[in-house]
Design an enzyme around this catalytic site. Structure first.
Site, short mmCIF file in Angstrom:
data_model
loop_
_atom_site.label_atom_id
_atom_site.label_comp_id
_atom_site.label_asym_id
_atom_site.label_seq_id
_atom_site.Cartn_x
_atom_site.Cartn_y
_atom_site.Cartn_z
N ILE A 31 6.99 -33.69 34.62
CA ILE A 31 6.92 -34.85 33.72
C ILE A 31 8.04 -34.78 32.68
O ILE A 31 8.70 -35.78 32.39
CB ILE A 31 5.54 -34.88 33.03
N TYR A 171 -8.12 -25.46 29.12
CA TYR A 171 -7.15 -26.55 29.18
C TYR A 171 -7.72 -27.79 28.48
O TYR A 171 -7.05 -28.41 27.65
CB TYR A 171 -6.85 -26.85 30.65
N1 LIG Z 1 0.74 -32.49 36.44
C1 LIG Z 1 -0.42 -32.96 36.00
O1 LIG Z 1 -1.34 -33.30 36.79
C2 LIG Z 1 -0.65 -33.18 34.53
C3 LIG Z 1 -1.67 -34.07 34.15
C4 LIG Z 1 -1.89 -34.28 32.79
C5 LIG Z 1 -1.12 -33.62 31.85
N2 LIG Z 1 -0.15 -32.76 32.26
C6 LIG Z 1 0.63 -32.10 31.23
O2 LIG Z 1 1.98 -32.48 31.34
C7 LIG Z 1 2.81 -31.43 30.84
C8 LIG Z 1 3.90 -31.15 31.85
O3 LIG Z 1 3.29 -30.77 33.06
P1 LIG Z 1 4.05 -30.88 34.45
O4 LIG Z 1 3.08 -31.40 35.42
O5 LIG Z 1 5.35 -31.56 34.27
O6 LIG Z 1 4.26 -29.33 34.75
P2 LIG Z 1 5.49 -28.55 35.45
O7 LIG Z 1 4.93 -27.21 35.75
O8 LIG Z 1 6.06 -29.37 36.54
O9 LIG Z 1 6.56 -28.44 34.28
C9 LIG Z 1 6.27 -27.77 33.10
C10 LIG Z 1 7.53 -27.15 32.56
O10 LIG Z 1 7.20 -26.52 31.31
C11 LIG Z 1 7.82 -25.26 31.26
N3 LIG Z 1 7.05 -24.39 30.37
C12 LIG Z 1 5.81 -23.88 30.58
N4 LIG Z 1 5.47 -23.08 29.57
C13 LIG Z 1 6.50 -23.09 28.69
C14 LIG Z 1 6.74 -22.45 27.45
N5 LIG Z 1 5.86 -21.62 26.92
N6 LIG Z 1 7.91 -22.71 26.81
C15 LIG Z 1 8.83 -23.53 27.35
N7 LIG Z 1 8.67 -24.14 28.54
C16 LIG Z 1 7.51 -23.93 29.19
C17 LIG Z 1 7.82 -24.76 32.69
O11 LIG Z 1 8.80 -23.75 32.89
C18 LIG Z 1 8.10 -26.05 33.47
O12 LIG Z 1 9.49 -26.24 33.66
C19 LIG Z 1 1.91 -30.26 30.54
O13 LIG Z 1 1.64 -30.21 29.17
C20 LIG Z 1 0.64 -30.58 31.32
O14 LIG Z 1 -0.50 -30.02 30.71
C21 LIG Z 1 0.11 -32.53 33.57
#
Ligand SMILES: NC(=O)c1ccc[n+]([C@@H]2O[C@H](COP(=O)([O-])OP(=O)(O)OC[C@H]3O[C@@H](n4cnc5c(N)ncnc54)[C@H](O)[C@@H]3O)[C@@H](O)[C@H]2O)c1
Length: 266
Positions: A31, A171
């Site tokens: 995202i 979470y």
């Molecule tokens: N994918 C889903 O279904 C979903 C749904 C609702 C909310 N979210 C939220 O969206 C956000 C992004 O999720 P995503 O699906 O893009 O995940 P993703 O795993 O594709 O990307 C997350 C990125 O964050 C980085 N990251 C993780 N911990 C970190 C830290 N401590 N410091 C710096 N970088 C860090 C990772 O290296 C990764 O590149 C998150 O907060 C997640 O909770 C995701």
């Protein structure tokens, strides 16, 4: 302009970010990456912040190849001192800071009775404490710049619901806290014109839910439970992020916008 009133002869101009500087945590993937790409496409200079240095560099290079301006910063947002140093470096190099997108996140999915302190703490550290200190550092620079700013927190529809398809209490607790932290910071920083909003996505097709996506029965169940009949793609979150990060939302603060295909409306 972007943090002021939205008025313009061309309403779409209000969504533009020309000349603005944005930091996207977790910007290397999923995202955060989709939002970083979109912000660069509408004129922002983007700092991709990610725990994984190589991912951040690849993301910034890909944006550069498409004519956007992006730089990569390796940072774990759970290190508050490093976050302060990195954000200060970005603000100093770019001479301003307008937007922070907090997308870095972590889930450790287990039944609540099995959650150990070692499972619980990292989720709180990334999703809540890290997000807070990133917001605090960004707000300092936004306030010092005198132009205000916009913070967009990627919460989750699981921050607005105790339900879900599998146990995920830590979470859900942290994402619920992000929803209310969004309100509290929005109120505290409103007088400085720092607007703080959040997005609550449904399940989004990224590596974050990789194991779930490999289970066709679970995917089918989510589709059946979602009024719009599908999971989201990262691109589905971009419109909400551009809206909340731009002058288009100039009168909106403290809000959490669900991008959930109608899931929470049921
Ligand atoms: N994918 C889903 O279904 C979903 C749904 C609702 C909310 N979210 C939220 O969206 C956000 C992004 O999720 P995503 O699906 O893009 O995940 P993703 O795993 O594709 O990307 C997350 C990125 O964050 C980085 N990251 C993780 N911990 C970190 C830290 N401590 N410091 C710096 N970088 C860090 C990772 O290296 C990764 O590149 C998150 O907060 C997640 O909770 C995701």
């Amino acid at each position: 302009m972007a943090s002021g009133a939205a008025g313009s002869r061309d309403p779409l101009r209000a969504f533009g970010l020309d000349g603005e500087v944005a930091i996207v945590t977790g910007g290397g993937a999923g995202i955060g990456l989709a939002i970083a790409e979109a912000m660069a496409a509408v004129g922002a200079r983007v700092a991709i912040v990610d725990r994984k240095a190589d991912t951040a560099v690849q993301a910034a290079e890909a944006i550069g190849r498409r004519g956007g301006v992006a730089a990569a910063y390796a940072l774990d947002i759970t290190d508050a001192a490093a976050t302060a140093r990195t954000f200060a470096t970005i603000a100093e190099r770019q001479k301003r800071l307008d937007i922070l997108v907090n997308s870095a996140g972590l889930a450790i999915r287990k039944p609540a009775v099995d959650l150990t302190p070692a499972d619980w703490q990292p989720v709180v550290d990334v999703n809540l404490t890290g997000l807070f200190f990133a917001s605090r550092e960004a707000a300092k620079h936004m306030i010092a710049g005198g132009r205000g700013g916009r913070i967009v927190n990627i919460a989750s529809m699981m921050g607005l619901s105790g339900g879900g398809l599998y146990p995920n209490a830590s979470y859900q607790a942290t994402k619920g806290a992000v929803v209310n932290l969004t309100r509290a910071l929005a109120i505290e920083w409103a007088k400085e014109k720092v607007r703080v909003n959040a997005i609550a996505p449904t399940y989004v097709r990224t590596g974050f839910i990789g194991p779930l996506l490999k289970d066709p029965a679970l995917v089918a169940k989510i589709e059946a439970m979602t009024p719009l009949g599908r999971l989201a793609d990262p691109a589905d979150i971009v419109g909400a992020a551009l809206y909340l990060a731009s002058a288009a939302s100039a009168m909106v603060t403290g809000h959490t916008l669900a991008v959930d295909g109608g899931f929470l409306a049921q």
